[in-house]
Design a protein around this motif. Structure first.
Motif, PDB file in Angstrom:
ATOM      1  N   LEU A  47       0.843  -1.194   0.000  1.00 29.05           N
ATOM      2  CA  LEU A  47       0.000   0.000   0.000  1.00 29.05           C
ATOM      3  C   LEU A  47       0.876   1.241   0.000  1.00 29.05           C
ATOM      4  O   LEU A  47       1.869   1.324   0.733  1.00 29.05           O
ATOM      5  N   SER A  48       0.517   2.218  -0.831  1.00 28.23           N
ATOM      6  CA  SER A  48       1.278   3.462  -0.920  1.00 28.23           C
ATOM      7  C   SER A  48       0.321   4.642  -0.814  1.00 28.23           C
ATOM      8  O   SER A  48      -0.792   4.597  -1.349  1.00 28.23           O
ATOM      9  N   VAL A  49       0.747   5.694  -0.119  1.00 32.99           N
ATOM     10  CA  VAL A  49      -0.075   6.895   0.061  1.00 32.99           C
ATOM     11  C   VAL A  49       0.669   8.099  -0.509  1.00 32.99           C
ATOM     12  O   VAL A  49       1.831   8.337  -0.186  1.00 32.99           O
ATOM     13  N   ASP A  50      -0.001   8.856  -1.369  1.00 32.29           N
ATOM     14  CA  ASP A  50       0.587  10.048  -1.979  1.00 32.29           C
ATOM     15  C   ASP A  50      -0.415  11.196  -1.847  1.00 32.29           C
ATOM     16  O   ASP A  50      -1.236  11.427  -2.727  1.00 32.29           O
ATOM     17  N   ALA A  76      -5.384   3.674  -7.236  1.00 33.14           N
ATOM     18  CA  ALA A  76      -4.848   2.988  -8.414  1.00 33.14           C
ATOM     19  C   ALA A  76      -4.176   1.694  -7.993  1.00 33.14           C
ATOM     20  O   ALA A  76      -3.576   1.612  -6.919  1.00 33.14           O
ATOM     21  N   ASP A  77      -4.273   0.685  -8.846  1.00 40.26           N
ATOM     22  CA  ASP A  77      -3.621  -0.589  -8.545  1.00 40.26           C
ATOM     23  C   ASP A  77      -2.903  -1.121  -9.777  1.00 40.26           C
ATOM     24  O   ASP A  77      -3.145  -0.671 -10.898  1.00 40.26           O
ATOM     25  N   THR A  78      -2.013  -2.078  -9.545  1.00 36.21           N
ATOM     26  CA  THR A  78      -1.266  -2.701 -10.645  1.00 36.21           C
ATOM     27  C   THR A  78      -1.793  -4.105 -10.926  1.00 36.21           C
ATOM     28  O   THR A  78      -1.065  -4.955 -11.413  1.00 36.21           O
ATOM     29  N   MET A  95       0.634  -3.568  -6.283  1.00 38.86           N
ATOM     30  CA  MET A  95       0.662  -2.361  -5.446  1.00 38.86           C
ATOM     31  C   MET A  95      -0.637  -1.583  -5.599  1.00 38.86           C
ATOM     32  O   MET A  95      -1.203  -1.504  -6.689  1.00 38.86           O
ATOM     33  N   VAL A  96      -1.102  -1.018  -4.491  1.00 34.71           N
ATOM     34  CA  VAL A  96      -2.275  -0.144  -4.483  1.00 34.71           C
ATOM     35  C   VAL A  96      -1.843   1.218  -3.958  1.00 34.71           C
ATOM     36  O   VAL A  96      -1.240   1.311  -2.887  1.00 34.71           O
ATOM     37  N   THR A  97      -2.127   2.257  -4.715  1.00 32.66           N
ATOM     38  CA  THR A  97      -1.730   3.618  -4.335  1.00 32.66           C
ATOM     39  C   THR A  97      -2.949   4.509  -4.219  1.00 32.66           C
ATOM     40  O   THR A  97      -3.765   4.585  -5.147  1.00 32.66           O
ATOM     41  N   VAL A  98      -3.083   5.172  -3.080  1.00 32.58           N
ATOM     42  CA  VAL A  98      -4.161   6.147  -2.912  1.00 32.58           C
ATOM     43  C   VAL A  98      -3.527   7.529  -2.897  1.00 32.58           C
ATOM     44  O   VAL A  98      -2.530   7.774  -2.216  1.00 32.58           O
TER      45      VAL A  98
END
Length: 402
Positions: free
Chosen positions: A277-280, A332-334, A315-318
């Motif tokens: 999980l990634s947060v931007d 977004a996810d891959t 990976m999932v990025t919010v």
């Protein structure tokens, strides 16, 4: 000369009435409430040549008026309109049209002035007509601000009244269809888990089943019962949101906090599947106004969906950023992505992407609920994807109300 002018006036009036008939045909062609309301307000704005048009519906249980749709007025949907101290309330109570030439000086405009403050819109004049179906007022249609600072005419009243009569029938039919349609959908969705519960309960009653088997069957029954509970909970949640009966807060919201809280909730779920999980989130995000709990629910739905369909190692990025007068939030996810033909249907109730039914279990209502939450906040939501290269769900939220 006077005869020519009268003939021209009659010709214009007939042309407008023909346009009303054309619009009425369009209204009768759909039983989907949201597109129907959008057609009504755009038709009202066109016929009366005004700056904006809005429609409010009466909740059958509470008797309250709710904003349901409006042109050029963001962030007003689902706001309660009081029966006292509002133009729409007066029209709903008296069941007759009302023209307010000087809105700012009319005591019945006290509520609408607050709506103006929320929507950054200035109301000068209002023409409001009741929506009457089967002898009951089911809503109010308002045309706001005659263009070129003109006054509303008798023709405007007649045109909007005729449109209101046609709209009331169409809205009533859509509400009845929506009610029966929702009931049919939930009964259909419950049929499978109920069948499992009945079947495994019968197996438990049989004397030849072993204690281990009975324990296994009981576990299945509990799982299917929880599934029914989830369907009913989400179904009621969606029904409240769609009807405008959901109680929404109007508080200052820090989306950075909402985002991190949602990520913390799904982190164990992601860890269990080996998904990163990634947060931007931008540091200079403006404060918005709305219901933090509902937006948290929307983000959880999107994050849970992404994790559910992703594979180990994905990976999932919010992310969240400010863009002009909107905040843009994306998940977004891959993962494996979504077929192009499925994208237009993603936010429909109980819809599942073909060939994924066995890979993910759920009620099929999460994205529909998320869409409703975003829309009652005056935003929009959409999805983009390329098969084999992941998917991105993005929603916008207006920030000018804050």
């Amino acid at each position: 000369m006077e005869v020519d002018q009268e003939q021209k006036g009659n010709g214009k009036r007939i042309a407008w009435l023909e346009r009303v008939i054309e619009i009425s045909r369009s209204l009768s062609s759909t039983l989907s409430l949201r597109p129907l309301l959008d057609r009504i307000i755009r038709a009202g704005q066109e016929l009366t040549e005004t700056e904006a048009c809005s429609i409010m519906l009466v909740d059958r249980k509470s008797g309250q008026l709710y904003f349901e749709a409006a042109t050029n007025l963001s962030g007003v949907r689902s706001i309660v309109v009081p029966m006292e101290g509002s133009v729409a309330g007066w029209v709903a109570q008296h069941g007759e049209p009302l023209v307010v030439s000087d809105a700012q000086g009319d005591p019945r405009f006290s509520f609408s002035s607050k709506a103006d403050a929320q929507s950054a819109f200035t109301t000068r004049s209002i023409l409001a007509v009741p929506l009457i179906a089967r002898g009951n007022v089911i809503g109010v249609l308002e045309a706001i601000n005659k263009k070129d600072v003109a006054q509303f005419t008798a023709d405007d009243i007649e045109l909007l009244t005729v449109l209101g009569d046609q709209a009331a029938v169409a809205v009533q039919n859509a509400l009845l269809f929506q009610q029966s349609d929702l009931v049919a959908e939930i009964v259909h969705e419950m049929r499978t888990p109920l069948t499992s519960i009945i079947a495994y309960a019968d197996l438990i009653r049989r004397s030849e089943s072993t204690p281990d088997q009975r324990s296994q069957f009981a576990g299945i029954i509990q799982s299917e019962a929880e599934r029914i509970n989830g369907i009913t909970k989400n179904f009621l949640d969606l029904a409240r949101l769609e009807s405008g009966r959901a109680s929404l807060a109007r508080d200052p919201i820090y989306m950075s906090t909402v985002t991190h809280m949602a990520v913390n909730v799904v982190q164990p779920q992601a860890d269990a599947k080996g998904i990163k999980l990634s947060v931007d989130v931008s540091r200079d995000l403006p404060t918005i106004v709305g219901d933090a709990q509902r937006l948290h629910q929307a983000l959880l739905n999107l994050l849970s969906n992404a994790i559910k369909y992703c594979r180990p190692g994905d990976m999932v990025t919010v992310s969240a950023r400010s863009e002009n007068d909107h905040m843009v939030v994306s998940v977004a996810d891959t993962g494996p992505g979504i077929p192009a033909e499925a994208l237009p249907n993603l936010f429909e109730r109980f819809y599942r992407v073909p060939d994924t039914e066995n890979r993910a279990v759920g009620t099929g209502l999460g994205l529909s609920i998320t869409k409703q939450i975003v829309e009652v906040h005056g935003g929009e939501i959409y999805a983009t994807s390329e098969e084999g290269r992941g998917a991105t769900f993005t929603f916008t939220l207006p920030v000018k109300d804050s």
